[in-house]
Design a protein around this motif. Structure first.
Motif, short mmCIF file in Angstrom:
data_model
loop_
_atom_site.label_atom_id
_atom_site.label_comp_id
_atom_site.label_asym_id
_atom_site.label_seq_id
_atom_site.Cartn_x
_atom_site.Cartn_y
_atom_site.Cartn_z
N GLY A 167 0.82 -1.21 0.00
CA GLY A 167 0.00 0.00 0.00
C GLY A 167 0.85 1.26 0.00
N GLY A 168 0.17 2.40 -0.10
CA GLY A 168 0.84 3.70 -0.19
C GLY A 168 1.84 3.95 0.93
N ALA A 169 1.50 3.55 2.15
CA ALA A 169 2.38 3.81 3.29
C ALA A 169 3.67 3.00 3.22
CB ALA A 169 1.65 3.50 4.60
N VAL A 181 1.15 -2.67 -6.42
CA VAL A 181 1.58 -1.49 -5.66
C VAL A 181 0.57 -0.35 -5.80
CG1 VAL A 181 3.50 0.09 -5.22
CG2 VAL A 181 3.97 -2.16 -6.19
N SER A 182 0.33 0.34 -4.67
CA SER A 182 -0.53 1.54 -4.68
C SER A 182 0.31 2.78 -5.00
CB SER A 182 -1.14 1.78 -3.29
OG SER A 182 -1.90 0.70 -2.89
N ALA A 183 -0.36 3.89 -5.12
CA ALA A 183 0.33 5.16 -5.30
C ALA A 183 1.12 5.49 -4.03
CB ALA A 183 -0.69 6.25 -5.59
N MET A 184 2.23 6.23 -4.19
CA MET A 184 3.12 6.50 -3.06
C MET A 184 2.47 7.45 -2.06
SD MET A 184 6.68 6.86 -5.11
CE MET A 184 7.83 5.47 -5.03
N GLY A 185 2.48 7.08 -0.79
CA GLY A 185 1.98 7.94 0.28
C GLY A 185 0.58 8.44 0.00
N LYS A 186 0.43 9.77 0.07
CA LYS A 186 -0.90 10.38 -0.10
C LYS A 186 -1.13 10.90 -1.53
CE LYS A 186 -1.97 10.35 4.44
NZ LYS A 186 -2.35 8.96 4.69
N THR A 187 -0.43 10.30 -2.48
CA THR A 187 -0.50 10.78 -3.86
C THR A 187 -1.92 10.82 -4.42
OG1 THR A 187 1.74 10.05 -4.33
CG2 THR A 187 0.28 10.27 -6.23
N THR A 188 -2.72 9.80 -4.10
CA THR A 188 -4.08 9.78 -4.67
C THR A 188 -4.90 10.99 -4.18
OG1 THR A 188 -3.93 7.38 -4.75
CG2 THR A 188 -6.12 8.33 -5.03
N ASN A 189 -4.73 11.35 -2.91
CA ASN A 189 -5.43 12.55 -2.39
C ASN A 189 -5.01 13.78 -3.18
OD1 ASN A 189 -6.38 10.82 -0.49
ND2 ASN A 189 -5.29 11.72 1.23
N ARG A 227 -11.72 4.04 -3.98
CA ARG A 227 -10.58 4.36 -3.11
C ARG A 227 -10.16 3.13 -2.30
NH1 ARG A 227 -8.53 9.43 -2.05
NH2 ARG A 227 -6.84 8.08 -1.36
N GLU A 228 -8.88 3.03 -2.12
CA GLU A 228 -8.27 1.91 -1.37
C GLU A 228 -8.45 0.58 -2.08
OE1 GLU A 228 -6.39 2.90 1.04
OE2 GLU A 228 -7.23 4.93 0.98
N GLY A 229 -8.68 0.63 -3.40
CA GLY A 229 -9.03 -0.58 -4.14
C GLY A 229 -7.88 -1.52 -4.48
#
Ligand code: ASP
Ligand code: MG
Length: 421
Positions: free
Chosen positions: A9-11, A40-48, A201-203
């Motif tokens: 995940g992002g974290a 892999v998710s987007a890095m950190g809070k990138t999606t926000n 989100r969080e998918g």
């Protein structure tokens, strides 16, 4: 198929150090001869941040700042991991940033469509960086565009997986894996026409579950910043206990009531193929973690808590003093679904129908406007919805101690309370 499906995940990839740590986990499996599908998710809070870059989401000068910060955030990680400015990765990133720049400036006018086009860059960037970094660490891998594998119904922002079409890509996925491990994106997918969609989100957990199902793997692992599936969110609860064994059905209930540890859709595909889900800590990768699997009962057998803040409790009463019966309920539900409000808890009495919903000013105003033709509406803000699975009398007492309870519902296994925050 005998491959590891990992979700990071992002974290777990929010800084250069985090990426190095993630790579060290992956390398251990690689060196042990394991083949992997790494989601892999987007890095950190990138999606926000990307959400703010959707055309018209914000004034242009504010978007400029968000964009600059987003680029700088990624480059500062990359400079640390790739000190040689001539590295090929920099060319790839220049292309991606140029595409993002184009995408965020060419709004179609349809917000949900534009959203998916812009927001999907988070995962494209993270996987491009991570694939290159893993190679540099000696972990051979192939960057795969998941939009060529997972096909959806084309609904923007909350696409449903088109299982039939997706399963047609199984061969392609297996074939690709013969060439070695894969790094691919969580959260994003494409319609059958090839348009980018997102899974909500969080998918990314769900993406990993879809790929696990396709490949019929022996297990899937989500790497998290917590030691496993905890009996409560440590943000709200000081003495959390790690669950060792979590039955599938219990994990589904948990996700349904709002536990944020895994995305609600994740479990079902795994359960259908009886694939166990491991939840492990990327901070302490040797530790045991939790397993969601075909168990009968939770181990250890302890109560589970879910806290939802920022709730609104709304009472809806017919203006003509008629009872809350089928016809009125039908009206209320159809308005709820048209406005797009999802209900966390509901209860009716003879003259009023109560719902507990997430606070969202725009949606609540719309809802009240629509309901006002036939109903009187009253609501309280700043509520908290507490759900306890396997509750005891003492637990309920301690939750309500000194607080006003606005609504309470209990079944044999589950107690839900709406209390002032
Ligand atoms: N990056 C996406 C999000 O933050 C998907 C995910 O993290 O699972 O919602
Ligand atoms: Mg994320």
């Amino acid at each position: 198929m005998d491959v590891e499906v990992f979700k990071f995940g992002g974290a777990s990839v929010n800084s250069a150090q985090a990426v190095q740590n993630m790579a060290s986990i992956v390398k251990r499996y690689h060196d042990a001869g394991r083949k992997m599908v790494i989601v892999v998710s987007a890095m950190g809070k990138t999606t926000n941040a990307l959400e703010q870059l959707v055309p018209n989401a914000k004034p242009e000068d504010e978007q400029e700042i968000v964009y600059k910060n987003l680029v700088e955030y990624h480059l500062q990680i990359v400079r640390h991991l790739f000190p040689n400015p001539a590295d090929l990765l920099y060319d790839k990133l220049r292309v991606l940033f140029a595409d993002l720049e184009k995408s965020r400036r060419s709004g179609s006018g349809a917000y949900n469509y534009d959203y998916d086009q812009v927001v999907s860059f988070g995962e494209l960037l993270s996987t491009t960086i991570i694939s290159a970094y893993l190679k540099q660490c000696g972990v051979e891998n192939q960057w795969v565009d998941v939009r060529k594998i997972i096909v959806t119904d084309g609904m923007n922002r909350c696409a449903q997986v088109d299982w039939r079409r997706t399963m047609e890509n199984r061969e392609l996925l297996e074939q690709t894996l013969k060439g070695g491990s894969i790094v691919t994106q969580g959260f994003i997918a494409a319609s059958k026409e090839g348009d980018t969609t997102t899974l909500g989100r969080e998918g990314s957990d769900y993406t990993a579950a879809v790929l696990s199902y396709m490949l019929d793997v022996k297990r899937m692992t989500i790497w998290k910043d917590v030691p496993g599936f905890l009996n409560a969110d440590p943000k709200y609860f000081p003495d959390t206990v790690k669950i060792e064994e979590m039955p599938y059905h219990e994990a589904i209930e948990q996700a349904y009531y709002g536990a944020s540890v895994i995305h609600p859709k994740t479990i079902k595909p795994l359960q259908n193929k009886q694939i166990p889900l491991y939840i492990k800590s990327f901070i302490n990768p040797e530790a045991e973690g939790s397993t969601v699997g075909p168990y009968e009962v939770i181990k250890p057998q302890i109560p589970l808590y879910i806290f939802k803040e920022n709730q609104v409790l709304m009472s809806i009463m017919p203006k003509d003093f008629s009872f809350i019966a089928e016809e009125n309920l039908q009206k209320i539900f159809s308005i709820l679904s048209q406005v797009g409000v999802s209900v966390n808890l509901m209860q009716n009495s003879a003259l009023s129908f109560s719902i507990c919903i997430d606070y969202n000013k725009i949606l609540i105003d719309q809802l009240i406007e629509r309901l006002s033709a036939d109903f009187k509406v009253r609501y309280n803000r700043e509520m908290e919805l507490v759900t306890v699975r396997h509750y005891t009398r003492e637990i309920i007492d301690s939750i309500v101690a000194g607080r006003k309870v606005f609504l309470e519902q209990r079944s044999r296994d589950t107690a839900q309370l709406v209390v002032e925050n």
